[in-house]
Motif scaffolding. Structure first.
Motif, PDB file in Angstrom:
ATOM      1  N   LEU A 106       0.819  -1.214   0.000  1.00  0.00           N
ATOM      2  CA  LEU A 106       0.000   0.000   0.000  1.00  0.00           C
ATOM      3  C   LEU A 106       0.847   1.257   0.000  1.00  0.00           C
ATOM      4  N   TRP A 107       1.807   1.338   0.938  1.00  0.00           N
ATOM      5  CA  TRP A 107       2.524   2.594   1.103  1.00  0.00           C
ATOM      6  C   TRP A 107       3.579   2.817   0.027  1.00  0.00           C
ATOM      7  N   THR A 108       4.058   1.748  -0.588  1.00  0.00           N
ATOM      8  CA  THR A 108       4.953   1.922  -1.732  1.00  0.00           C
ATOM      9  C   THR A 108       4.168   2.432  -2.930  1.00  0.00           C
ATOM     10  N   LYS A 165      14.246   6.683   2.260  1.00  0.00           N
ATOM     11  CA  LYS A 165      14.656   5.955   3.451  1.00  0.00           C
ATOM     12  C   LYS A 165      13.688   4.801   3.684  1.00  0.00           C
ATOM     13  N   LEU A 166      14.174   3.736   4.304  1.00  0.00           N
ATOM     14  CA  LEU A 166      13.341   2.571   4.564  1.00  0.00           C
ATOM     15  C   LEU A 166      13.194   2.353   6.066  1.00  0.00           C
ATOM     16  N   LEU A 167      11.967   2.108   6.494  1.00  0.00           N
ATOM     17  CA  LEU A 167      11.672   1.866   7.901  1.00  0.00           C
ATOM     18  C   LEU A 167      11.011   0.505   8.067  1.00  0.00           C
ATOM     19  N   VAL A 192      10.111   5.941   2.693  1.00  0.00           N
ATOM     20  CA  VAL A 192       9.799   7.331   3.037  1.00  0.00           C
ATOM     21  C   VAL A 192      10.628   8.241   2.123  1.00  0.00           C
ATOM     22  N   PRO A 193       9.985   9.002   1.240  1.00  0.00           N
ATOM     23  CA  PRO A 193      10.723   9.821   0.279  1.00  0.00           C
ATOM     24  C   PRO A 193      11.220  11.139   0.869  1.00  0.00           C
ATOM     25  N   TYR A 194      12.258  11.681   0.248  1.00  0.00           N
ATOM     26  CA  TYR A 194      12.766  13.000   0.629  1.00  0.00           C
ATOM     27  C   TYR A 194      13.504  13.610  -0.564  1.00  0.00           C
ATOM     28  N   ASP A 195      13.897  14.869  -0.443  1.00  0.00           N
ATOM     29  CA  ASP A 195      14.587  15.620  -1.496  1.00  0.00           C
ATOM     30  C   ASP A 195      13.752  15.695  -2.768  1.00  0.00           C
ATOM     31  N   PHE A 196      13.004  16.807  -2.891  1.00  0.00           N
ATOM     32  CA  PHE A 196      12.101  16.981  -4.030  1.00  0.00           C
ATOM     33  C   PHE A 196      12.494  18.141  -4.941  1.00  0.00           C
ATOM     34  N   ASP A 197      13.721  18.607  -4.842  1.00  0.00           N
ATOM     35  CA  ASP A 197      14.084  19.784  -5.632  1.00  0.00           C
ATOM     36  C   ASP A 197      14.130  19.503  -7.128  1.00  0.00           C
TER      37      ASP A 197
END
Length: 352
Positions: A212-214, A238-240, A253-258
């Motif tokens: 679901l979350w992917t 990142k993976l939790l 969990v995604p990050y850096d959207f520039d």
């Protein structure tokens, strides 16, 4: 997916009993108590001054070396500003190469900060304005919005805190400049908040992640026009993992959207292998699922449309022109997902 997290917040500052009760006015007492809370809990911008040698920082930006700096956290009562010696180091592979003033880590390990929410934190990411001019500040604010939008969509998301920052450049006779920036919640803090643990294994693939979350993250990345990430490559994700050993799936969990189309930074270019001419072109990089499965997720996004657009229109620090551009870009997505065979044409044609 509809949980609206108005998150907890850290305040980078500290030392109890610096002033006697008699010498502090009641409003200042409230401020001094606030600095012991989680700084990512408040919606209003924090005020910070950073004093350091910017010329030396830029010189060392590709050397992976720390530079000493003074951090001043400003409270409503200026007599109680908190001063700390920290260390800073440039971060971000692409932005270290393209930015005159790249984002950096703030290392607080020896800064004598007693905030209980930061006890397990060594360093915090600060996203800077990259270069001079209003367009660069616009990029910062739009990237901040991307994080806030994902906060609306998923509880498994990094919180961010908008910061109005004053830089004092000791290499130029203490020249002062100001700009917008934001702090990103440290990974350990995120994991503790969600009662999870960070997964450091390089062997996790997209097949090991939560279905679901992917899928939800992948549709979000499509919505904001971000193709600069990889679960398998651990790029900007990142993976939790749950502390409950019976739950084996991993949450991305995604990050850096520039580099996303919503930000549309002039320096952002799409990956060469994607065949795109602009980062504003959307390209799906998520896992293959059935059309029915993705239709359910897209329906959830459609239900969140008003909240997402309200977040954009209510963001007072972004210019009206930029808010219109962001809203137009998002509305393009919301319009496209109503078309026949959208899932087959856009999602299933490039899914992994």
């Amino acid at each position: 997916m509809h949980n609206k997290y108005f998150f907890l917040l850290i305040c980078l500052i500290l030392a109890p009993n610096i002033f006697s009760q008699e010498s502090i006015d009641p409003y200042a007492v409230q401020d001094s108590l606030d600095i012991y809370t989680d700084i990512f809990a408040e919606e209003y911008p924090g005020l910070i001054t950073m004093k350091f040698d910017r010329k030396e920082f830029q010189k060392k930006s590709n050397e992976d070396k720390y530079l000493k700096a003074e951090l001043i956290y400003h409270l409503e009562d200026s007599t109680q500003d908190r001063h700390h010696t920290v260390r800073i180091k440039a971060r971000g592979k692409n932005r270290r190469e393209t930015c005159a003033f790249p984002p950096f880590w703030i290392n607080i390990r020896k800064a004598d900060i007693t905030n209980k929410h930061l006890q397990n934190t060594t360093k915090i990411k600060l996203v800077t304005h990259c270069g001079g001019g209003k367009s660069f500040e616009s990029y910062v604010l739009k990237e901040f919005l991307a994080y806030k939008i994902y906060n609306l969509i998923s509880p498994y998301s990094f919180r961010v805190r908008l910061i109005r920052i004053k830089y004092i450049d000791t290499s130029r006779k203490d020249k002062v400049t100001e700009s917008w920036s934001f702090l990103i919640e440290p990974e350990k803090m995120l994991a503790e908040r969600l009662d999870m643990i960070p997964l450091k294994s390089d062997y996790a693939s997209i097949r090991d992640t939560d279905t679901l979350w992917t899928s939800t993250m992948s549709i979000f990345q499509l919505m904001v026009g971000n193709a600069d990430y990889s679960v398998a490559g651990r790029h900007n994700v990142k993976l939790l993992k749950s502390k409950d050993y019976t739950k084996t799936s991993v949450i991305p969990v995604p990050y850096d959207f520039d580099y996303c189309g919503l930000v549309n930074a002039h320096y952002a270019v799409p990956g060469e292998t994607l065949g795109l001419k602009s980062v504003k072109q959307r390209y799906f990089l998520g896992p293959c699922r059935s059309p029915e499965y993705y239709q359910d997720i897209i329906n959830e996004f459609a239900e969140d449309k008003k909240d997402i657009l309200d977040l954009v229109s209510g963001f007072e620090y972004l210019s009206d022109r930029d808010k219109t551009n962001v809203a137009d870009y998002l509305n393009e997505f919301f319009s496209e997902i109503t078309h026949d065979r959208y899932i087959q044409r856009v999602i299933l044609s490039t899914c992994r």
